[in-house]
Design a protein around this motif. Structure first.
Motif, mmCIF file in Angstrom:
data_model
loop_
_atom_site.group_PDB
_atom_site.id
_atom_site.type_symbol
_atom_site.label_atom_id
_atom_site.label_comp_id
_atom_site.label_asym_id
_atom_site.label_seq_id
_atom_site.Cartn_x
_atom_site.Cartn_y
_atom_site.Cartn_z
ATOM 1 N N THR A 142 3.610 0.297 -22.903
ATOM 2 C CA THR A 142 4.352 0.708 -21.717
ATOM 3 C C THR A 142 3.378 1.207 -20.653
ATOM 4 O OG1 THR A 142 5.892 2.335 -20.800
ATOM 5 C CG2 THR A 142 4.791 2.984 -22.813
ATOM 6 N N ALA A 143 3.716 0.937 -19.388
ATOM 7 C CA ALA A 143 2.885 1.451 -18.291
ATOM 8 C C ALA A 143 3.103 2.943 -18.107
ATOM 9 C CB ALA A 143 3.224 0.711 -17.003
ATOM 10 N N GLY A 144 4.180 3.486 -18.707
ATOM 11 C CA GLY A 144 4.482 4.903 -18.579
ATOM 12 C C GLY A 144 5.793 5.126 -17.854
ATOM 13 N N SER A 145 6.000 6.353 -17.408
ATOM 14 C CA SER A 145 7.287 6.745 -16.820
ATOM 15 C C SER A 145 7.537 6.122 -15.455
ATOM 16 C CB SER A 145 7.333 8.261 -16.658
ATOM 17 O OG SER A 145 7.074 8.863 -17.884
ATOM 18 N N VAL A 146 6.479 5.635 -14.820
ATOM 19 C CA VAL A 146 6.598 5.083 -13.468
ATOM 20 C C VAL A 146 5.883 3.738 -13.458
ATOM 21 C CG1 VAL A 146 6.128 5.572 -11.014
ATOM 22 C CG2 VAL A 146 6.408 7.464 -12.597
ATOM 23 N N ASP A 147 6.378 2.779 -12.696
ATOM 24 C CA ASP A 147 5.663 1.514 -12.514
ATOM 25 C C ASP A 147 4.235 1.843 -12.048
ATOM 26 O OD1 ASP A 147 6.372 -1.661 -11.748
ATOM 27 O OD2 ASP A 147 4.720 -0.779 -10.596
ATOM 28 N N SER A 148 3.232 1.186 -12.627
ATOM 29 C CA SER A 148 1.850 1.600 -12.332
ATOM 30 C C SER A 148 1.480 1.389 -10.864
ATOM 31 C CB SER A 148 0.863 0.867 -13.243
ATOM 32 O OG SER A 148 1.025 -0.526 -13.130
ATOM 33 N N MET A 149 2.081 0.408 -10.195
ATOM 34 C CA MET A 149 1.750 0.198 -8.778
ATOM 35 C C MET A 149 2.387 1.295 -7.915
ATOM 36 S SD MET A 149 -0.245 -2.251 -9.081
ATOM 37 C CE MET A 149 -0.625 -2.776 -7.427
ATOM 38 N N VAL A 150 3.562 1.739 -8.324
ATOM 39 C CA VAL A 150 4.209 2.851 -7.603
ATOM 40 C C VAL A 150 3.419 4.139 -7.851
ATOM 41 C CG1 VAL A 150 6.342 4.184 -7.334
ATOM 42 C CG2 VAL A 150 6.462 1.734 -7.806
ATOM 43 N N ALA A 151 2.950 4.295 -9.098
ATOM 44 C CA ALA A 151 2.189 5.502 -9.439
ATOM 45 C C ALA A 151 0.850 5.527 -8.698
ATOM 46 C CB ALA A 151 1.954 5.561 -10.943
ATOM 47 N N ASN A 152 0.268 4.355 -8.467
ATOM 48 C CA ASN A 152 -1.099 4.318 -7.925
ATOM 49 C C ASN A 152 -1.188 4.190 -6.408
ATOM 50 O OD1 ASN A 152 -2.081 4.597 -10.472
ATOM 51 N ND2 ASN A 152 -2.708 2.471 -10.738
ATOM 52 N N TYR A 153 -0.087 3.745 -5.760
ATOM 53 C CA TYR A 153 -0.169 3.507 -4.309
ATOM 54 C C TYR A 153 1.023 4.123 -3.586
ATOM 55 C CZ TYR A 153 -3.762 0.327 -5.718
ATOM 56 O OH TYR A 153 -4.902 -0.175 -6.278
ATOM 57 N N THR A 154 0.770 4.556 -2.354
ATOM 58 C CA THR A 154 1.848 5.091 -1.526
ATOM 59 C C THR A 154 2.654 3.930 -0.942
ATOM 60 O OG1 THR A 154 0.581 4.993 0.509
ATOM 61 C CG2 THR A 154 0.330 6.989 -0.821
ATOM 62 N N ALA A 155 3.720 4.287 -0.235
ATOM 63 C CA ALA A 155 4.551 3.256 0.398
ATOM 64 C C ALA A 155 3.757 2.468 1.437
ATOM 65 C CB ALA A 155 5.753 3.913 1.057
ATOM 66 N N LEU A 156 2.654 3.059 1.934
ATOM 67 C CA LEU A 156 1.812 2.347 2.908
ATOM 68 C C LEU A 156 0.596 1.728 2.224
ATOM 69 C CD1 LEU A 156 2.162 4.920 5.812
ATOM 70 C CD2 LEU A 156 3.396 2.779 5.504
ATOM 71 N N LYS A 157 0.665 1.592 0.910
ATOM 72 C CA LYS A 157 -0.347 0.931 0.081
ATOM 73 C C LYS A 157 -1.688 1.659 0.060
ATOM 74 C CE LYS A 157 1.716 -3.664 0.617
ATOM 75 N NZ LYS A 157 1.540 -5.076 0.832
ATOM 76 N N LYS A 158 -1.667 2.951 0.291
ATOM 77 C CA LYS A 158 -2.908 3.725 0.154
ATOM 78 C C LYS A 158 -2.975 4.266 -1.272
ATOM 79 C CE LYS A 158 -3.310 5.108 4.915
ATOM 80 N NZ LYS A 158 -2.506 5.894 5.826
ATOM 81 N N LYS A 159 -4.183 4.362 -1.800
ATOM 82 C CA LYS A 159 -4.362 4.840 -3.179
ATOM 83 C C LYS A 159 -3.913 6.304 -3.289
ATOM 84 C CE LYS A 159 -6.280 4.323 -7.359
ATOM 85 N NZ LYS A 159 -5.676 3.486 -8.362
ATOM 86 N N ARG A 160 -3.117 6.591 -4.306
ATOM 87 C CA ARG A 160 -2.722 7.992 -4.530
ATOM 88 C C ARG A 160 -3.858 8.724 -5.243
ATOM 89 N NH1 ARG A 160 2.875 8.461 -3.676
ATOM 90 N NH2 ARG A 160 4.013 6.570 -4.201
ATOM 91 N N ARG A 161 -4.063 9.972 -4.862
ATOM 92 C CA ARG A 161 -5.142 10.743 -5.498
ATOM 93 C C ARG A 161 -4.654 11.461 -6.749
ATOM 94 N NH1 ARG A 161 -6.732 13.575 -0.633
ATOM 95 N NH2 ARG A 161 -7.353 11.967 0.810
ATOM 96 N N SER A 162 -3.376 11.810 -6.790
ATOM 97 C CA SER A 162 -2.926 12.623 -7.925
ATOM 98 C C SER A 162 -1.928 11.860 -8.793
ATOM 99 C CB SER A 162 -2.302 13.915 -7.412
ATOM 100 O OG SER A 162 -1.158 13.605 -6.663
#
Ligand code: SF4
Length: 600
Positions: free
Chosen positions: A77-97
């Motif tokens: 499993t990728a986990g509790s959140v889709d990994s692309m949603v977890a890793n990127y903001t709505a504007l496709k910037k990398k999330r830091r946390s």
């Protein structure tokens, strides 16, 4: 009790091999809110020997191979959140946390984690096959191979599950590629995929593999086949929907309508010269099955192996919260819950919830506060439509939109009783209702709606209560499938009145979405105006819309079409203008200093 995560822990349990190894994109948090923990503990209770590898290092095979190979299957499993949603903001910037990673730094969950982990397992399996036990290049794998049951020509199958796999199970639009992708089963080259809330299905699959039975007829299962399956509905092929947006709209309608456990049929979709087969949905859990899940002995903590790497922020919210029910018939078009959990709400017995609350009071870390007692929508606990329960959810109409269906007998009494009983438990100082509340349902329940709101206002919020109108302009609300502002204003009036009656100064916090399909900058200017004139607030909780896989709003985003009317729909796609939609509402006008500085 935690499930083992290292070879030493496996040995301490006296096991000579594992039956199942679960691989997750989240840290191993032993909580009823974490899918890998729930599935692992259910399998363990059924007698299987289960290990967990959380957030494996993907730079080599040492970490994924640290427990050897399982006897029955790998679960990914990728986990509790889709990994692309977890890793990127709505504007496709990398999330830091990342709230599910030790230390909170977003550096452990790979993009498209389901695919990456499956490839890693295949690499490890090939490597372990080439080297006999004790002869691998890696000492860690060499040690673990002592646990390897050794079926060199028949490696254990790989099963995908969790929200990422579930919502990407057929051809789907991927916002980060800005293109349609194939079913994740093809891209990951895994053997099986279980969609939805798969607890019962995973037990059945494990039993099939243990007993040498063919699992291909299991409900809730997807697999790849050479032939189309007789009697199943045929979706347009991946190649067709990838080039024809109208065909994709038709595909999505069929996919969505066949998600009901009572009415849903099996589906097939051709990808190249093979077929994705989706068996009909698994039955919704019975109350006894749900109660049994939440009776498992969760530690409500991060496993010590991972805790040593740092705390996880997720525990601040899920650590001492209690899920009361599953499913949602709200069907907001931007939300994936209807596809993943289903439109039928099923709830735990009060006894099960009270037992969990009492168990919390004995937990060493419990300070008396239950952070949430709720579900996808807090006030859907304890009642359902009789028609839906006997024949399945209607395909031609929705339960709450455009108006609440008269056959849905909304009744807040079971939740009033539950809240009252939980807050009376010795050791419980306060029970919060932090899950979203449908205010239109409160207004519709003439018998108990006001009493429910009074209870919530008097006992279950602290200063602020969150509501999610998401927008205020009727045309945009219609695209979202959300109720109009009339019910919002009436709800605010009652909330303010009741807060005053109970002597509390409390406020509503409004969650809003910018750049949703159908929304323009003009609409956001109107939101700002409405907020200041009618709600008397300056909104701060505004999110730019993220087109997550398998929602109607994502379909609208990609096709720029209203899928229900077939009419063209305005969709903002430019990142700067999306951001501007948000700041139109959130930016405060510049302060004018006495000297006149700041004046334009
Ligand atoms: S009858 Fe009404 S409440 Fe019941 S499933 Fe159909 S739309 Fe929903």
């Amino acid at each position: 009790m935690f499930l083992p995560t290292t070879l030493e822990e496996v040995k301490r349990m006296g096991w000579d091999a594992l039956d199942v190894i679960l691989v997750s994109g989240d840290s191993y948090i032993d909580s009823p809110y974490i899918g890998a923990a729930v599935i692992g503990k259910l399998l363990a209770r059924a007698g299987y020997r289960v290990g967990i590898i959380a957030q494996p290092d993907v730079s080599g095979t040492d970490d994924i191979g640290r427990l050897g190979r399982p006897r029955l299957f790998w679960g990914v499993t990728a986990g509790s959140v889709d990994s692309m949603v977890a890793n990127y903001t709505a504007l496709k910037k990398k999330r830091r946390s990342d709230d599910y990673t030790p230390g909170g730094v977003n550096n452990r969950r790979p993009d498209r984690a389901t695919i990456v982990y499956t490839n890693l397992i295949r690499r490890y399996t090939r490597q372990a096959k080439r080297c006999p036990p004790g002869h691998t290049e890696s000492p860690q794998i060499s040690q673990a191979s002592a646990l390897d049951p050794g079926v060199p020509n028949n490696p254990p199958p790989i099963l995908l599950g969790g929200i990422e796999a579930s919502l990407r199970r057929v051809a789907h639009y991927d916002y980060w590629d800005d293109a349609l992708r194939r079913s994740v089963l093809f891209d990951a080259k895994a053997d099986y995929l279980l969609y939805g809330m798969a607890e019962q299905a995973v037990l059945e699959l494990a039993a099939c593999l243990r007993d040498g039975r063919d699992p291909h007829d299991l409900r809730g299962l997807c697999y790849i086949a050479k032939e189309k399956r007789t009697g199943y509905l045929e979706l347009p092929s991946y190649e067709t929907v990838a080039r024809d947006k109208q065909a994709f709209i038709e595909m999505f309608h069929t996919f969505y309508q066949n998600n009901d456990p009572l009415r849903g049929q099996g589906l097939c979709q051709k990808h190249g010269d093979r077929w994705l087969v989706q068996n009909p949905p698994a039955a919704t859990e019975t109350q006894a099955e749900l109660d049994a899940v939440y009776a498992l002995d969760f530690e409500r903590a991060q496993h010590p192996y991972y805790e040593a790497q740092g705390p996880v922020r997720a525990l601040d919210t899920i650590g001492f919260s209690i899920p009361t029910h599953r499913g949602c018939y709200g069907e907001c078009n931007f939300c994936a819950i209807a596809v993943h959990e289903g439109r039928t709400v099923r709830w735990r017995s009060p006894e099960s919830i009270l037992a969990e609350a009492e168990a919390l009071t004995r937990h060493p870390g419990f300070k008396g506060y239950i952070h949430d007692l709720g579900g996808p929508t807090a006030n859907m606990y304890g009642f359902e439509c009789e028609v839906k329960l006997s024949r399945g959810a209607c395909s031609h109409k929705r339960c709450l939109y455009p108006a609440i269906c008269p056959l849905l007998k909304i009744d807040h009494q079971p939740q009033i009783d539950l809240l009252r009983q939980v807050r009376r438990i010795p050791g419980v100082k306060k029970v919060f209702v932090a899950s979203g509340i449908r205010y239109d349902m409160i207004l519709c329940d003439r018998a108990h709606g006001d009493d429910y709101l009074r209870q919530v206002v008097a006992h279950h919020v602290s200063g602020q209560m969150k509501v999610a109108p998401e927008h205020t302009e009727e045309p945009v609300l219609a695209v979202m499938g959300k109720p109009g502002t009339g019910s919002l204003l009436e709800f605010k009036r009652r909330f303010d009145q009741l807060s005053q009656q109970v002597g509390r100064q409390q406020f509503l916090t409004y969650y809003l979405i910018a750049a949703h399909p159908g929304c323009s900058e003009y609409d956001m200017q109107r939101v700002k105006q409405f907020a200041s004139q009618k709600l008397k607030i300056h909104p701060e909780q505004v999110q730019v819309f993220t087109p997550t896989p398998s929602t109607y709003a994502t379909l609208m985003y990609y096709t720029e079409t209203d899928p229900f009317s077939g009419e063209a729909l305005f969709v903002e796609k430019d990142p700067r203008r999306k951001e501007r939609q948000k700041t139109i509402v959130t930016d405060r006008p510049p302060r004018i200093s006495p000297s006149g500085k700041g004046r334009p």
